[in-house]
Design a protein around this motif. Structure first.
Motif, mmCIF file in Angstrom:
data_model
loop_
_atom_site.group_PDB
_atom_site.id
_atom_site.type_symbol
_atom_site.label_atom_id
_atom_site.label_comp_id
_atom_site.label_asym_id
_atom_site.label_seq_id
_atom_site.Cartn_x
_atom_site.Cartn_y
_atom_site.Cartn_z
ATOM 1 N N THR A 1 -24.977 9.235 41.718
ATOM 2 C CA THR A 1 -24.590 8.178 42.895
ATOM 3 C C THR A 1 -23.097 7.913 42.781
ATOM 4 N N SER A 2 -22.503 7.236 43.869
ATOM 5 C CA SER A 2 -21.252 6.763 43.967
ATOM 6 C C SER A 2 -20.906 5.879 45.021
ATOM 7 N N ASP A 3 -20.062 4.974 45.028
ATOM 8 C CA ASP A 3 -20.049 3.908 45.750
ATOM 9 C C ASP A 3 -19.007 4.340 46.987
ATOM 10 N N ARG A 4 -18.326 5.529 46.697
ATOM 11 C CA ARG A 4 -17.581 6.213 47.764
ATOM 12 C C ARG A 4 -18.387 6.971 48.531
ATOM 13 N N LEU A 5 -17.888 6.933 49.685
ATOM 14 C CA LEU A 5 -18.504 7.686 51.051
ATOM 15 C C LEU A 5 -18.454 9.373 50.737
ATOM 16 N N PHE A 6 -19.793 10.042 50.645
ATOM 17 C CA PHE A 6 -19.724 11.404 50.624
ATOM 18 C C PHE A 6 -19.582 11.705 49.085
ATOM 19 N N VAL B 1 -23.448 18.324 45.211
ATOM 20 C CA VAL B 1 -23.222 17.451 44.191
ATOM 21 C C VAL B 1 -21.828 17.491 43.469
ATOM 22 N N GLU B 2 -21.345 16.163 43.100
ATOM 23 C CA GLU B 2 -19.909 16.006 42.707
ATOM 24 C C GLU B 2 -19.911 15.636 41.234
ATOM 25 N N ILE B 3 -18.905 16.158 40.567
ATOM 26 C CA ILE B 3 -18.603 15.717 39.123
ATOM 27 C C ILE B 3 -17.116 15.331 39.343
ATOM 28 N N GLU B 4 -16.818 13.787 39.245
ATOM 29 C CA GLU B 4 -15.626 13.232 39.067
ATOM 30 C C GLU B 4 -15.110 13.606 37.793
ATOM 31 N N ASN B 5 -14.128 13.800 37.689
ATOM 32 C CA ASN B 5 -12.854 13.864 36.715
ATOM 33 C C ASN B 5 -13.471 15.278 35.682
ATOM 34 N N ALA B 6 -13.875 16.194 36.467
ATOM 35 C CA ALA B 6 -14.489 17.558 35.876
ATOM 36 C C ALA B 6 -13.589 18.145 34.774
ATOM 37 N N THR B 7 -12.368 17.968 34.755
ATOM 38 C CA THR B 7 -11.400 18.448 33.681
ATOM 39 C C THR B 7 -11.609 17.710 32.416
ATOM 40 N N ASP B 8 -12.406 16.471 32.440
ATOM 41 C CA ASP B 8 -12.476 15.622 31.179
ATOM 42 C C ASP B 8 -14.176 16.060 30.672
ATOM 43 N N ILE B 9 -13.997 16.745 29.371
ATOM 44 C CA ILE B 9 -15.229 17.215 28.899
ATOM 45 C C ILE B 9 -16.398 15.964 28.915
ATOM 46 N N GLU B 10 -15.800 14.698 28.424
ATOM 47 C CA GLU B 10 -16.619 13.635 28.124
ATOM 48 C C GLU B 10 -17.329 13.016 29.687
ATOM 49 N N ASP C 1 0.706 14.982 37.353
ATOM 50 C CA ASP C 1 0.109 14.079 36.242
ATOM 51 C C ASP C 1 -0.721 13.173 36.870
ATOM 52 N N SER C 2 -0.529 12.941 38.205
ATOM 53 C CA SER C 2 -1.465 11.848 38.894
ATOM 54 C C SER C 2 -2.520 12.159 39.671
ATOM 55 N N ILE C 3 -2.931 13.483 39.411
ATOM 56 C CA ILE C 3 -4.052 14.059 40.108
ATOM 57 C C ILE C 3 -5.298 13.958 39.112
ATOM 58 N N THR C 4 -6.396 13.536 39.816
ATOM 59 C CA THR C 4 -7.710 13.565 39.093
ATOM 60 C C THR C 4 -8.601 14.608 39.973
ATOM 61 N N TYR C 5 -9.259 15.395 39.273
ATOM 62 C CA TYR C 5 -10.169 16.530 39.858
ATOM 63 C C TYR C 5 -11.593 15.944 40.146
ATOM 64 N N LEU C 6 -12.165 16.331 41.395
ATOM 65 C CA LEU C 6 -13.358 16.206 41.777
ATOM 66 C C LEU C 6 -14.040 17.578 42.013
ATOM 67 N N LEU C 7 -14.892 18.234 41.196
ATOM 68 C CA LEU C 7 -15.725 19.515 41.463
ATOM 69 C C LEU C 7 -16.929 19.004 42.254
ATOM 70 N N LEU C 8 -16.846 19.794 43.592
ATOM 71 C CA LEU C 8 -18.063 19.744 44.287
ATOM 72 C C LEU C 8 -18.475 21.083 44.272
#
Length: 186
Positions: free
Chosen positions: A77-82, A98-107, A163-170
């Motif tokens: 789940t997420s508080d963000r739309l979509f 299904v999305e994985i937020e910060n998918a470049t972070d193994i944790e 450096d400011s980018i965070t990745y979302l894997l959809l």
């Protein structure tokens, strides 16, 4: 007959030689990227860093993910739309994401995997998805660097942006409709 208004999707090879910053191959690829984005807004990337073995492992991992019960998939789940788990409201077997937020972070990927398989996942879902996400992020960073450079933007500004980018894997699953199936998209 060919329609002159239809363009072919540009194909850009991101082989190892085109990824070497400062080389003639880099410059040629950079110019192709800029032209493709200006003319079409997109391009097809040929990127050998994602091996056939990794690609097959990703598809296998995704089959296992999307085969999970809907109740399990809805735990994302997420508080963000979509964000989170989404499906076609009539039949989740037709279209799901299904999305994985910060998918470049193994944790973060491990946290997602633990949510889906609380008993553990022996197939190394986290490692496969994390490796894939990082390779795709690297490609995105190369393309970003090429775009910034082609417009003469300072390297410092490009580095700061990257450096400011965070990745979302959809991750998406689509069921191909049969010949006799009729679907109304809403």
């Amino acid at each position: 007959m060919d329609n002159p208004k239809l363009q072919k999707l540009p194909v850009i090879n991101f082989g190892q030689e085109n990824l070497q910053y400062g080389t003639k191959s880099w410059s040629l690829a950079r110019n192709e990227v800029r032209h493709a984005l200006e003319e079409c807004g997109c391009f097809l990337a040929v990127y050998d860093a994602v091996s056939f073995n990794l690609r097959d492992s990703v598809f296998s991992a995704l089959e296992k993910l999307f085969d999970l019960p809907v109740e399990t998939k809805k735990k994302n789940t997420s508080d963000r739309l979509f964000f989170g788990y989404l499906s076609d409201h009539r039949d989740s077997a037709i279209r799901e994401s299904v999305e994985i937020e910060n998918a470049t972070d193994i944790e973060e990927v491990k946290k997602f995997s633990k949510l889906k398989w609380p008993q553990g996942n022996d197939d190394n879902f986290s490692g496969i998805i994390h490796e894939y996400a990082n390779l795709i992020a690297k490609l995105e960073q190369v393309v970003t660097r090429m775009v910034f450079e082609s417009y003469g933007v300072e390297k410092l500004k490009c580095d700061s942006h990257i450096d400011s980018i965070t990745y979302l894997l959809l991750l998406n699953s689509y069921e191909a409709p049969g010949v006799d199936d009729e679907y109304l998209l809403t």
